[in-house]
Write a protein that holds these residues in place. Structure first.
Motif, PDB file in Angstrom:
ATOM      1  N   GLU A 320       0.805  -1.220   0.000  1.00 55.47           N
ATOM      2  CA  GLU A 320       0.000   0.000   0.000  1.00 55.47           C
ATOM      3  C   GLU A 320       0.836   1.267   0.000  1.00 55.47           C
ATOM      4  N   THR A 321       2.150   1.147   0.277  1.00 54.96           N
ATOM      5  CA  THR A 321       2.991   2.346   0.347  1.00 54.96           C
ATOM      6  C   THR A 321       4.257   2.237  -0.486  1.00 54.96           C
ATOM      7  N   LEU A 322       4.371   1.191  -1.296  1.00 55.74           N
ATOM      8  CA  LEU A 322       5.606   0.958  -2.044  1.00 55.74           C
ATOM      9  C   LEU A 322       5.984   2.161  -2.898  1.00 55.74           C
ATOM     10  N   GLY A 323       5.025   2.669  -3.683  1.00 55.06           N
ATOM     11  CA  GLY A 323       5.314   3.790  -4.569  1.00 55.06           C
ATOM     12  C   GLY A 323       5.739   5.031  -3.816  1.00 55.06           C
ATOM     13  N   GLN A 324       5.094   5.299  -2.677  1.00 54.49           N
ATOM     14  CA  GLN A 324       5.411   6.486  -1.897  1.00 54.49           C
ATOM     15  C   GLN A 324       6.831   6.410  -1.338  1.00 54.49           C
ATOM     16  N   VAL A 325       7.242   5.239  -0.844  1.00 55.91           N
ATOM     17  CA  VAL A 325       8.572   5.095  -0.268  1.00 55.91           C
ATOM     18  C   VAL A 325       9.646   5.275  -1.337  1.00 55.91           C
ATOM     19  N   ILE A 326       9.424   4.678  -2.510  1.00 54.76           N
ATOM     20  CA  ILE A 326      10.377   4.868  -3.612  1.00 54.76           C
ATOM     21  C   ILE A 326      10.467   6.347  -3.975  1.00 54.76           C
ATOM     22  N   TYR A 327       9.333   6.997  -4.082  1.00 58.68           N
ATOM     23  CA  TYR A 327       9.248   8.416  -4.411  1.00 58.68           C
ATOM     24  C   TYR A 327      10.086   9.239  -3.428  1.00 58.68           C
ATOM     25  N   VAL A 328       9.883   9.018  -2.134  1.00 59.33           N
ATOM     26  CA  VAL A 328      10.534   9.841  -1.121  1.00 59.33           C
ATOM     27  C   VAL A 328      12.042   9.599  -1.105  1.00 59.33           C
ATOM     28  N   LEU A 329      12.470   8.365  -1.250  1.00 59.82           N
ATOM     29  CA  LEU A 329      13.911   8.076  -1.266  1.00 59.82           C
ATOM     30  C   LEU A 329      14.578   8.724  -2.484  1.00 59.82           C
ATOM     31  N   GLU A 330      13.945   8.616  -3.640  1.00 57.92           N
ATOM     32  CA  GLU A 330      14.535   9.215  -4.839  1.00 57.92           C
ATOM     33  C   GLU A 330      14.495  10.737  -4.751  1.00 57.92           C
ATOM     34  N   GLN A 331      13.437  11.273  -4.190  1.00 55.76           N
ATOM     35  CA  GLN A 331      13.342  12.716  -4.018  1.00 55.76           C
ATOM     36  C   GLN A 331      14.429  13.220  -3.073  1.00 55.76           C
ATOM     37  N   ALA A 332      14.680  12.482  -1.999  1.00 54.84           N
ATOM     38  CA  ALA A 332      15.715  12.882  -1.039  1.00 54.84           C
ATOM     39  C   ALA A 332      17.084  12.914  -1.705  1.00 54.84           C
ATOM     40  N   ARG A 333      17.391  11.907  -2.496  1.00 65.99           N
ATOM     41  CA  ARG A 333      18.693  11.878  -3.195  1.00 65.99           C
ATOM     42  C   ARG A 333      18.817  13.069  -4.144  1.00 65.99           C
ATOM     43  N   SER A 334      17.759  13.302  -4.905  1.00 70.57           N
ATOM     44  CA  SER A 334      17.795  14.391  -5.874  1.00 70.57           C
ATOM     45  C   SER A 334      17.904  15.745  -5.181  1.00 70.57           C
ATOM     46  N   LEU A 335      17.168  15.929  -4.092  1.00 73.99           N
ATOM     47  CA  LEU A 335      17.228  17.186  -3.351  1.00 73.99           C
ATOM     48  C   LEU A 335      18.612  17.446  -2.774  1.00 73.99           C
ATOM     49  N   GLU A 336      19.190  16.419  -2.167  1.00 70.91           N
ATOM     50  CA  GLU A 336      20.496  16.621  -1.551  1.00 70.91           C
ATOM     51  C   GLU A 336      21.547  16.973  -2.603  1.00 70.91           C
ATOM     52  N   ASN A 337      21.497  16.301  -3.736  1.00 73.93           N
ATOM     53  CA  ASN A 337      22.450  16.598  -4.813  1.00 73.93           C
ATOM     54  C   ASN A 337      22.246  18.012  -5.346  1.00 73.93           C
ATOM     55  N   LYS A 338      20.992  18.408  -5.536  1.00 72.16           N
ATOM     56  CA  LYS A 338      20.698  19.735  -6.059  1.00 72.16           C
ATOM     57  C   LYS A 338      21.101  20.824  -5.072  1.00 72.16           C
ATOM     58  N   LEU A 339      20.783  20.638  -3.802  1.00 69.61           N
ATOM     59  CA  LEU A 339      21.150  21.636  -2.793  1.00 69.61           C
ATOM     60  C   LEU A 339      22.663  21.773  -2.694  1.00 69.61           C
ATOM     61  N   ARG A 340      23.358  20.649  -2.772  1.00 67.85           N
ATOM     62  CA  ARG A 340      24.811  20.700  -2.698  1.00 67.85           C
ATOM     63  C   ARG A 340      25.387  21.474  -3.874  1.00 67.85           C
ATOM     64  N   ALA A 341      24.842  21.222  -5.068  1.00 73.28           N
ATOM     65  CA  ALA A 341      25.307  21.941  -6.257  1.00 73.28           C
ATOM     66  C   ALA A 341      25.002  23.435  -6.155  1.00 73.28           C
ATOM     67  N   ASP A 342      23.799  23.768  -5.645  1.00 70.41           N
ATOM     68  CA  ASP A 342      23.419  25.176  -5.517  1.00 70.41           C
ATOM     69  C   ASP A 342      24.308  25.900  -4.506  1.00 70.41           C
ATOM     70  N   ILE A 343      24.598  25.236  -3.404  1.00 70.17           N
ATOM     71  CA  ILE A 343      25.467  25.845  -2.381  1.00 70.17           C
ATOM     72  C   ILE A 343      26.843  26.134  -2.959  1.00 70.17           C
ATOM     73  N   LYS A 344      27.357  25.214  -3.757  1.00 64.65           N
ATOM     74  CA  LYS A 344      28.671  25.432  -4.375  1.00 64.65           C
ATOM     75  C   LYS A 344      28.616  26.582  -5.381  1.00 64.65           C
ATOM     76  N   LEU A 345      27.563  26.621  -6.212  1.00 63.99           N
ATOM     77  CA  LEU A 345      27.431  27.700  -7.191  1.00 63.99           C
ATOM     78  C   LEU A 345      27.275  29.059  -6.520  1.00 63.99           C
ATOM     79  N   ALA A 346      26.673  29.074  -5.320  1.00 65.36           N
ATOM     80  CA  ALA A 346      26.490  30.331  -4.589  1.00 65.36           C
ATOM     81  C   ALA A 346      27.756  30.752  -3.849  1.00 65.36           C
ATOM     82  N   GLY A 347      28.772  29.886  -3.846  1.00 67.97           N
ATOM     83  CA  GLY A 347      30.010  30.204  -3.146  1.00 67.97           C
ATOM     84  C   GLY A 347      29.934  30.002  -1.643  1.00 67.97           C
TER      85      GLY A 347
END
Length: 839
Positions: A320-347
């Motif tokens: 009943e929650t398989l799709g949601q758990v996959i969604y959240v784990l993939e979203q977390a990975r993508s968010l962390e990578n994006k935030l890290r890249a943005d922080i570096k670009l911002a100096g």
């Protein structure tokens, strides 16, 4: 609609309407929904030999086309009409068809209640007596009922909180709140540029992270001075090499009043300052969006997903929650990578600033061999994303130590939010910048946390239960013991109205289609008899709604044609597993494994409708002659089911296979496959030029549709739900009506005919579907939009503060006076079960 109804009653079609109402009454039904109404009208036209044009082009035909509900009352007929998307009108036509009038939402809710009471109170004979009793009531009482007066029922009306808010006018733009806000804010900037320059300065000047000043320091004291210093800074930067790193000129900019955060090189800082300069000089939506996207305000994000098994190592939730758990784990990975890249670009990496993403879920002591009893677990593939697990606490550890269904979690959420807040602050060593709720329970906790911490709140429903179950609010009392909808629907109302913004995967999730009501739209006006009436539950035209589709992990799910990325041994093993291998968890064999495979991947429940697909296949000898059916589920036997509904559906599937003698044409794998192996399963079926079918009765989105399409499988999916937007164009050839088994078989056979006549056709469709997912449904786009929305709505709340405090106080009243008493009923049920077990 007034003119349309008048034209029916003023013409010969009045007789047709009288005959139709008589026909509907003769069925014994008093409450009819859209499909029943359309079928009844088609039968009427056939029975009375109406000409072909009459069904579509007559006035009554047009009226029926717009009608979504008909309620047959003793003295009148009620038409619930949807003249356009996100709009509803209620009309009551007198029994003798002499007059009609538009009715209020309150009157509609009352007549629904009366209907529900009549059905609940007895058998048909008693129902007949009930109707006679209404007829024989005094004129005053009848007048009181007809005009919508029902004493002692709570009315929930959220309209006043949206009255003075900016509102989207065109229904086609619903779900594009970000674009609307950009235009609205730019218009405000143009109206009073000096005022807005000062507001813009104040918004930027207040930015800090852990006490560190960002963007501006106290050397700049006003908006006018900010505009002047931008010109000075740009002049200074124009004399330096574009690639010069920020640390070499940092102190020069600080002398001008500019702190870190503008960029990591001369070129990046110049671009950001030029955007701000252009925004001040000539506000345009694209410039505002580009500038806000660069403002460093988000470093810590909480993603809340509570009720599932949120774990890794291929655990990934229950069915009943398989799709949601996959969604959240993939979203977390993508968010962390994006935030890290943005922080570096911002100096800002020079200051030691790091992003942090936390998936907040519940700790489950009896974790059945998973890691769900670990308080803290790092998300694989990230540097600083974590799963933080907080236990449910309460007086019944026999319940809270175990996994709890999504329908049973309500009594534990308030305490969970309090405990989670303490642990989040400790883990972050400060407040988060964004809280994202997932599903009804996670969104309610997001409301409680964001209210306490004063943090931007985002809601993601994934799937709202209310529209899934027919008459779920009208008959909530009959469903309460199993589903506890009174708590859930109240929680939904609270969180969706309190949220700063709402993300949906599709447009139809908000307002449906011309023929169907959207998931959020179903909360606009509804009754829960003897509990409350929702007169206006949500503003569908609010800019808080934004369509931001999720992605799919292309490291796991990628096209079958990328042979260099595939493991040949794994491919062979899965080919054998799908088509040949004998296993206790596999039912069926294939007389001819070389026939084109039809693949379906789904949990087993009535809504996912695998039984409907199997029956469609069983009834079509032509499909059986040309194809094999491959079903991938997590269970094979009724004894493995976690509830009675699931057990019934598993047994029904066994019965269909037996009754249609499908054993030589079907393979049913009842085993949970890890994600990486699941990706190869799609590709193996694509190697065999197969097709994928998603045959749900309703699907809010459908992750397996994305997975199949990116793998290169031509994909057919239900026309009821989000797949309408995932699979578009192509003359609707890939949308299926799961209630039309014969029509479904014909669509599949037509596709097979085209493939047989032109082998390149399969390749053409396969490539089109791959590109469709790559270009629209990817995590990079999703994450960029999510962070931009969070920044824009934070900025919006600063520059145009609304009366949110009054709204949130109203939500607190609903929480304490309705939600909590209802959730306590769930707790009492849990305690009663405990006592029965002990006895």
């Amino acid at each position: 609609m007034y003119k349309l109804i008048q034209s029916v009653l003023d013409s010969d079609e009045k007789t047709a309407l009288r005959q139709l109402i008589f026909t509907l009454t003769a069925t014994g039904k008093r409450y009819l929904l859209r499909n029943e109404i359309l079928l009844a009208f088609a039968d009427y036209c056939h029975q009375f030999q109406k000409p072909a044009y009459f069904y579509h082009s007559s006035s009554i035909g047009k009226l029926i086309e717009y009608t979504h509900e008909i309620i047959l009352d003793e003295e009148s007929t009620w038409f619930v009409i949807r003249p356009r998307i996100a709009s509803q009108e209620v009309w009551r036509i007198k029994e003798d068809l002499t007059s009609f009038e538009m009715m209020t939402p309150q009157a509609l809710l009352d007549v629904r209640d009366r209907f529900q009471r009549g059905v609940r109170e007895a058998s048909r004979r008693e129902a007949h007596r009930f109707q006679r009793g209404v007829r024989e009531a005094s004129r005053r009482e009848a007048h009181r009922l007809i005009n919508g007066y029902q004493p002692h029922i709570l009315e929930i009306d959220l309209h006043p909180f949206y009255e003075n808010s900016p509102t989207i006018s065109d229904p086609r733009n619903i779900g594009q709140g970000l674009a609307f806000l950009n235009h609205y804010l730019c218009n405000q900037l143009l109206t009073d540029p000096q005022y807005w320059l000062e507001i813009l300065f104040q918004a930027i000047h207040g930015l800090r992270h852990d006490g560190i000043r960002l963007l501006l320091n106290n050397r700049i004291k006003s908006g006018i001075q900010l505009a002047q210093q931008i010109h000075q800074a740009l002049k200074f930067l124009s004399q330096r090499p574009p690639n010069e790193p920020y640390e070499k000129f940092r102190f020069d900019l600080q002398q001008l009043g500019l702190e870190p955060g503008w960029g990591n090189t001369v070129a990046r800082v110049s671009e950001t300052l030029q955007l701000l300069d252009r925004l001040i000089d000539s506000p345009q939506p694209a410039i505002l969006e580009a500038f806000v996207a660069r403002v460093p305000v988000i470093f810590r994000v909480v993603l809340i997903s509570i009720h599932g098994w949120v774990a890794q190592e291929d655990v990934l939730g229950r069915d009943e929650t398989l799709g949601q758990v996959i969604y959240v784990l993939e979203q977390a990975r993508s968010l962390e990578n994006k935030l890290r890249a943005d922080i570096k670009l911002a100096g800002l990496d020079l200051l030691g600033i790091q992003p942090q993403v936390i998936i907040l879920t519940r700790l489950i002591p009896n974790c059945e061999g998973t890691f769900c009893n670990l308080p803290l677990e790092k998300v694989q593939g990230t540097e600083n994303a974590w799963i933080l697990r907080v236990p449910f606490t309460g007086a019944n550890p026999e319940v809270t130590n175990n996994w709890i269904s999504k329908f049973e979690v309500w009594p534990y959420l308030e305490r969970f939010a309090i405990d989670a807040e303490e642990q989040l602050l400790a883990q972050f060593k400060g407040k988060p910048n964004l809280i994202v709720g997932n599903y009804s329970d996670g969104n309610l906790v997001a409301f409680l946390l964001s209210r306490s911490l004063k943090v931007t709140q985002c809601n993601i429903a994934h799937s709202l239960e209310k529209p899934k179950y027919l008459f779920s609010s009208l008959y909530w009392q009959d469903l309460e013991d199993q589903y506890h909808f009174s708590a859930q629907f109240t929680a939904d109302l609270i969180s969706m109205n309190a949220a700063d913004f709402i993300i949906t995967s599709t447009y139809q999730e908000i307002v449906g289609t011309p023929d169907t009501v959207g998931q959020y739209e179903s909360y606009k006006c509804f009754t829960m008899p003897q509990l409350y009436h929702v007169v206006d539950g949500i503003n569908l035209f609010s800019p808080k709604f934004n369509v931001v589709p999720p992605g799919v992990s292309e490291h796991i799910f990628f096209p079958y044609s990328q042979t260099a990325d595939r493991d040949s041994n794994l491919s062979q093993r899965f080919h054998d597993l799908l088509f040949k291998t004998e296993n206790p968890q596999i039912l069926g064999y294939l007389n001819n494994p070389n026939k084109r495979p039809i693949l379906a991947v789904s949990p087993i429940n009535a809504i996912k409708n695998l039984t409907g697909l199997a029956e469609c296949f069983g009834k079509s000898q032509a499909l059986q002659e040309r194809c094999n059916l491959i079903l991938l589920t997590s269970k094979l036997h009724p004894s493995e089911a976690t509830n009675s509904g699931e057990a019934e559906e598993i047994q029904k599937l066994h019965d269909i296979i037996h009754n249609y003698h499908l054993y030589g044409n079907i393979r049913w794998l009842g085993m949970r496959l890890p994600s990486r192996e699941m990706g190869e399963a799609y590709r193996v079926v694509a190697d065999c030029r197969g097709i994928f079918i998603h045959f749900a009765r309703f699907e809010s989105f459908g992750r397996s549709i994305l997975e199949a399409m990116i793998s290169g499988l031509p994909t057919f999916a239900t026309q009821f739900g989000g797949s309408l937007e995932i699979i578009e164009d192509r003359d609707n050839g890939f949308h299926l009506n799961p209630t039309d088994l014969e029509g479904t078989a014909k669509k599949l056979l037509d596709f097979l005919d085209k493939c047989d006549a032109h082998p390149e056709y399969w390749l053409e469709i396969s490539e089109w579907m791959i590109q469709r997912i790559r270009h629209k449904y990817n995590w990079e786009l999703h994450t960029n939009q999510l962070l931009l929305l969070a920044k824009m709505f934070s900025f919006w709340n600063f520059v145009c503060p609304e009366n949110n405090e009054a709204r949130d106080r109203y939500m607190e009243v609903l929480f304490h006076l309705i939600y909590k008493p209802r959730s306590e009923q769930v707790l009492m049920a849990h305690q009663n079960k405990k006592h029965k077990v002990q006895k």
